[in-house]
Design an enzyme around this catalytic site. Structure first.
Site, PDB file in Angstrom:
ATOM      1  NE  ARG A 184      -2.005  -2.134   3.217  1.00 41.14           N
ATOM      2  CZ  ARG A 184      -2.555  -2.555   4.283  1.00 41.14           C
ATOM      3  NH1 ARG A 184      -3.495  -2.147   4.969  1.00 41.14           N
ATOM      4  NH2 ARG A 184      -1.981  -3.323   5.165  1.00 41.14           N
ATOM      5  N   GLY A 221      -8.078  -4.352  12.078  1.00 40.27           N
ATOM      6  CA  GLY A 221      -9.017  -5.451  12.280  1.00 40.27           C
ATOM      7  C   GLY A 221     -10.029  -5.019  13.373  1.00 40.27           C
ATOM      8  CG  ASN A 231      -5.190  -6.522  16.460  1.00 36.23           C
ATOM      9  OD1 ASN A 231      -4.729  -6.481  17.342  1.00 36.23           O
ATOM     10  ND2 ASN A 231      -4.964  -7.549  15.425  1.00 36.23           N
TER      11      ASN A 231
HETATM   12  C1  UD1 Z   1      -2.613  -6.253  11.004  1.00 40.60           C
HETATM   13  C2  UD1 Z   1      -3.801  -7.217  11.646  1.00 40.60           C
HETATM   14  C3  UD1 Z   1      -4.589  -6.419  12.168  1.00 40.60           C
HETATM   15  C4  UD1 Z   1      -4.399  -5.000  13.055  1.00 40.60           C
HETATM   16  C5  UD1 Z   1      -3.075  -4.449  11.996  1.00 40.60           C
HETATM   17  C6  UD1 Z   1      -2.544  -3.178  12.989  1.00 40.60           C
HETATM   18  C7  UD1 Z   1      -3.580  -9.519  10.909  1.00 40.60           C
HETATM   19  C8  UD1 Z   1      -4.353 -10.327  10.054  1.00 40.60           C
HETATM   20  N1  UD1 Z   1      -4.198  -8.119  10.732  1.00 40.60           N
HETATM   21  O1  UD1 Z   1      -3.157  -5.914   9.890  1.00 40.60           O
HETATM   22  O2  UD1 Z   1      -5.901  -6.883  12.847  1.00 40.60           O
HETATM   23  O3  UD1 Z   1      -5.472  -4.105  13.219  1.00 40.60           O
HETATM   24  O4  UD1 Z   1      -2.128  -5.073  11.743  1.00 40.60           O
HETATM   25  O5  UD1 Z   1      -1.618  -2.575  12.380  1.00 40.60           O
HETATM   26  O6  UD1 Z   1      -2.709  -9.837  11.396  1.00 40.60           O
HETATM   27  N2  UD1 Z   1       3.754  -9.316   7.851  1.00 40.60           N
HETATM   28  C9  UD1 Z   1       4.723 -10.416   7.584  1.00 40.60           C
HETATM   29  N3  UD1 Z   1       4.298 -11.474   6.780  1.00 40.60           N
HETATM   30  C10 UD1 Z   1       3.043 -11.652   6.237  1.00 40.60           C
HETATM   31  C11 UD1 Z   1       2.212 -10.242   6.296  1.00 40.60           C
HETATM   32  C12 UD1 Z   1       2.591  -9.323   7.334  1.00 40.60           C
HETATM   33  O7  UD1 Z   1       5.695 -10.485   8.293  1.00 40.60           O
HETATM   34  O8  UD1 Z   1       2.738 -12.471   5.411  1.00 40.60           O
HETATM   35  C13 UD1 Z   1       4.220  -8.307   8.838  1.00 40.60           C
HETATM   36  C14 UD1 Z   1       4.266  -6.912   8.159  1.00 40.60           C
HETATM   37  O9  UD1 Z   1       5.822  -6.671   7.497  1.00 40.60           O
HETATM   38  C15 UD1 Z   1       3.887  -5.883   9.126  1.00 40.60           C
HETATM   39  C16 UD1 Z   1       2.883  -6.766   9.959  1.00 40.60           C
HETATM   40  O10 UD1 Z   1       3.331  -8.123   9.620  1.00 40.60           O
HETATM   41  O11 UD1 Z   1       4.949  -5.490   9.784  1.00 40.60           O
HETATM   42  C17 UD1 Z   1       1.486  -6.265   9.822  1.00 40.60           C
HETATM   43  O12 UD1 Z   1       1.318  -6.610   8.454  1.00 40.60           O
HETATM   44  P1  UD1 Z   1       0.238  -5.778   7.664  1.00 40.60           P
HETATM   45  O13 UD1 Z   1       0.199  -6.353   6.521  1.00 40.60           O
HETATM   46  O14 UD1 Z   1       0.722  -4.249   7.866  1.00 40.60           O
HETATM   47  O15 UD1 Z   1      -1.318  -5.816   8.396  1.00 40.60           O
HETATM   48  P2  UD1 Z   1      -2.474  -5.207   8.555  1.00 40.60           P
HETATM   49  O16 UD1 Z   1      -3.178  -5.224   7.251  1.00 40.60           O
HETATM   50  O17 UD1 Z   1      -1.956  -3.871   8.954  1.00 40.60           O
HETATM   51 CA    CA Z   2      -0.381  -2.697   9.234  1.00 39.91          CA
END
Ligand code: UD1
Ligand code: CA
Length: 468
Positions: free
Chosen positions: A17, A154, A182
């Site tokens: 994004r 979330g 969350n």
């Molecule tokens: C996530 C939460 C959401 C919360 C939000 C807070 C989940 C499913 N959702 O969503 O409930 O409100 O964070 O900011 O967890 N990442 C990985 N591997 C992956 C995907 C993500 O390491 O396969 C890491 C990203 O680098 C990041 C973090 O996890 O640091 C969160 O990922 P992101 O895609 O930003 O999640 P959100 O959609 O924001």
């Molecule tokens: Ca995030």
């Protein structure tokens, strides 16, 4: 034996994004990467607690860039990386951590943090941990808050039995109206993670494995609601990055003012997070201080100054519109206005660098004056030497750079060029307008200029006048 905790930071995401190609965790705000702030907060939390702790960093997209970042980190011994091969969601990311670092199963607790949340501080982890510790029946706690704009987060859905988390994509219209969200920060008993992580599926709108499924109505889990959303602001877009940069800037300025630094107009100043400024210094409007810059006490920095990774010692003045990068300015020096110090400029105490002077990779001793319109590159200049206006070190022959050495108490007249490599001794005198190609020894007088010819009464031949 004291309790132990695995601190897992999820940093494998692409930053889709944000439309950037580097890992989102390395996006910069106030001079440091998002990851730096989160790692700092986890280390502070671990060292203030009596917990045995280790940090597991889950990397994926362009992981070599994060590994490079890690190789330069002062706490690299405490940090281990795990590789999530495909970014299949946050639960899959945590699984990768336990796959690559199986000893993390042995920790009593597991803390999960997102790498894209730079305002987080140790105090939030402490509060979260306290709730879990003081309620032995709980298997996990999630940090939540009321979001001013819940979009993208979330939602926390409370029920009679407990709560669960619904991602925005999967939420019903009614659920989307919920403002409690969350934060992405959790502390769990590792045993609970072991029992349920493998059960999480990807039957949702994104087809991803959601870590939020560790929290279900049927589990003994608690949503710990924090009063302020600021520590949890997650960065998913460039707009959110700019908003957080503004908040970090304000936090930094507030701290500097508490520490006794005066700002004539704090709103117009940008100061990176790691910059240090000593008490009694004064910063004028529109100043930019970046990177690891260290400013001493009673330093004056006038408007338009741009200072990056430089060291300015006590009592010095950086006058308006000067540009400094990787420079060292010793005590009681005046720089500018409109001077440029490039990497390797080292200006001795009580020296003066005046307007339109550029200095690169040069060491000037105490009390040197280069007051006007000059280029000093690859040079060494001794104590109390005076360099006149329009001085140039001719340091480059088109292929290589060469050194200019000038001794102490020497006087270089205006408009002189030093064709390097060249040495001028101590107590020497070089006459104005000289192009010096041969060394001038200690105490010698050097002159190298064309002879003047004066022809009496001959001017009229050259003066062109309009006919009346
Ligand atoms: C996530 C939460 C959401 C919360 C939000 C807070 C989940 C499913 N959702 O969503 O409930 O409100 O964070 O900011 O967890 N990442 C990985 N591997 C992956 C995907 C993500 O390491 O396969 C890491 C990203 O680098 C990041 C973090 O996890 O640091 C969160 O990922 P992101 O895609 O930003 O999640 P959100 O959609 O924001
Ligand atoms: Ca995030």
């Amino acid at each position: 034996m004291s309790d132990s905790i695995g601190l897992v930071i999820l940093a494998a995401g692409k930053g889709t994004r944000m439309k950037i190609d580097t890992p989102k965790a390395l996006a910069k705000t106030a001079g440091r990467s998002l990851l730096d702030y989160v790692v700092d907060a986890t280390i502070k939390f671990a060292s203030a607690s009596s917990l045995r702790a280790e940090i597991g960093l889950v990397v994926g997209h362009k992981k070599e860039l994060i590994e490079e970042w890690l190789s330069m980190h002062p706490a690299k011994n405490m940090l281990k990386t795990a590789w999530q091969r495909e970014q299949n969601g946050t639960a899959d990311a945590l699984k990768s951590c336990f796959n690559d670092l199986p000893h993390f199963w042995n920790f009593d607790y597991t803390l999960v943090a997102c790498a894209d949340t730079p305002m987080i501080q140790a105090s939030e982890f402490e509060a979260l941990f306290l709730t879990l510790k003081s309620n032995p029946e709980l298997v996990g706690v999630a940090a939540t808050f009321d979001a001013h704009d819940p979009k993208g987060y979330g939602r926390i859905v409370h029920s009679e039995k407990g709560f669960h988390i619904v991602e925005e994509k999967d939420a019903s219209e009614k659920e989307r109206l919920i403002t409690e969200v969350n934060s992405g920060f959790y502390i769990l008993k590792t045993k609970h993670v072991k029992d349920v992580l493998g059960l999480i599926g990807n039957n949702n709108k994104s087809g991803e494995f959601y870590l939020t499924d560790l929290f279900q109505d049927k589990y003994q889990v608690k949503a710990v609601k924090f009063r302020s959303e600021i520590p949890f602001l997650g960065i998913n877009t460039m707009e959110q990055l700019a908003e957080v940069t503004t908040l970090l800037r304000k936090r930094k300025l507030r701290q500097l003012m508490i520490d006794g630094v005066e700002f004539l107009n704090p709103d117009s100043v940008h100061i990176d997070d790691e910059v240090k400024i000593g008490v009694g210094s004064v910063v004028y409007p529109n100043v930019t201080l970046l990177g690891k810059t260290v400013i001493g006490e009673k330093v004056v920095i006038e408007s338009g100054a741009f200072i990056k990774n430089s060291n300015i010692r006590n009592g010095s003045e950086i006058l308006a519109h000067s540009y400094l990068e990787e420079a060292v300015v010793h005590e009681d020096v005046t720089i500018g206005p409109m001077a440029r110090l490039r990497p390797g400029a080292d200006i001795g105490a009580e020296s003066k660098i005046g307007n339109f002077v550029e200095v690169k990779k040069s060491k000037l001793a105490q009390g040197v004056k280069v007051s006007h319109l000059s280029y000093v590159g690859d040079a060494e200049i001794g104590e109390n030497t005076n360099i006149g206006c329009g001085f140039i070190t001719c340091n480059y022959d088109g292929v290589n750079k060469h050194k200019t050495k000038i001794g102490s108490n020497t006087f270089i007249g205006s408009d002189c060029q030093m064709v390097a490599p060249i040495e001028i001794g101590n107590d020497a005198f070089v006459a104005a307008g000289s192009t010096i190609t041969k060394n001038v020894p200690d105490g010698a007088f050097g002159i190298a200029r064309g002879q003047q010819v004066t022809k009496e009464g001959a001017a009229k031949k050259f003066l062109k006048r309009k006919k009346t």
